[in-house]
Design an enzyme around this catalytic site. Sequence first.
Site, PDB file in Angstrom:
ATOM      1  N   GLY A 136       0.816  -1.208   0.000  1.00 50.34           N
ATOM      2  CA  GLY A 136       0.000   0.000   0.000  1.00 50.34           C
ATOM      3  C   GLY A 136       0.848   1.255   0.000  1.00 50.34           C
ATOM      4  O   GLY A 136       1.897   1.301   0.636  1.00 50.34           O
ATOM      5  N   ASP A 141       0.636   1.747   9.059  1.00 48.27           N
ATOM      6  CA  ASP A 141       0.257   0.970  10.240  1.00 48.27           C
ATOM      7  C   ASP A 141       1.355   0.962  11.316  1.00 48.27           C
ATOM      8  O   ASP A 141       1.084   0.624  12.466  1.00 48.27           O
ATOM      9  CB  ASP A 141      -0.058  -0.473   9.855  1.00 48.27           C
ATOM     10  CG  ASP A 141      -1.144  -0.575   8.798  1.00 48.27           C
ATOM     11  OD1 ASP A 141      -1.985   0.344   8.718  1.00 48.27           O
ATOM     12  OD2 ASP A 141      -1.139  -1.564   8.036  1.00 48.27           O
TER      13      ASP A 141
END
Length: 360
Positions: free
Chosen positions: A14, A137
């Site tokens: 991502g 994250d």
Amino acid sequence: MGAKKRIGILTSGGDCAGLNAVISAVVEAASKKGWEIYGIHNGTDGITEKPHSYEILTVHNFSDSPWPRLSGSYLGSLNKGVKMESLEEMSQRFAKGVRELGLDAIVVVGGDGSMNIVSNYCKGSTVQVVGIPKTIDNDTPITEFSVGFETAVQQCTTAIDSLEWTARSHNRALIMEVMGRDAGHLAMHSALAGAADVCLVPEIPYTIDGIINRLKEIKASGRNHAIIVVSEGIKTEDGSHLSNKKNLVGEAVYGGIGQYLCNEISSRYNEFQVRVTTLGHVQRSGTPVAFDRMLASVYGAKAVELLAAGEDNKMVIWKNGHVDSVDLAEVVKAGTTLLNTESDYVKAAHQLGMYIGEMK
């Protein structure tokens, strides 16, 4: 390898803010050594697919352009996991592509999953590989920070600030669902920065009654609104995930927990109108903040330093205020780094009165 090297750089997984700053830093440092830099398009696809997709990068690609200050990836990324071919077949195709491109080394900018995949691919070739961690994250193991995390926190915090005003205007408790998969770093950091009233993370169990009790406390204090931040990976009150869906590589697909909580709270407590906002991919965007740009520069320079020293299968890390490196094998073995429930962030949230679940 001769004095002049030909290195490839690719982004995988991502996207996030800061990728272009990493690419720029690698190109700058490698160019000063007289190396050729091949920017590989669309992750490993640019090597394994035919025709190979790449462009030769120079400092002029970035020194006179806005790219290092922009989010996204100049080279494009690959976020669909390993294709259905066997690892052995993909490794052979990767090794063949590396030979055809004449690459001596590859810099991989990705998360722990990308590091694992590319490291395995490289076992079938003689190419050096150095990884640079990036993810919103912040769950890449061993390193304290990955490129992109701090900008994502800023994006989430800005959203909390915006929701505060509409919550105040309409006497509402607003739920904001953020990314993070199984790790609660993004939710916890942005909830603290945005002074949220509730923060739910996958690592800490919670109850609906616990949330409602916090809302009752807020109401009793005379305040007419509340902000609830929830990580996409948290489970329902009974400990199950909302969906059993999986992506192409078998990872769970999350989403919808914010609406679940909205429905549950609304059915048991009506002193606040409850609404939900799913922040989505805006978390991956935004102008990279100063820390991410600094980290990108330090990581890029360190990656080139490692390649010049002949190091292989390493990942650059940030630890105790310094840049260092570790074996990729250690990164893969360590797996995902979850939020430490004994961390200063969690302790501070609890001490400040935020409901963060049922702490032991």
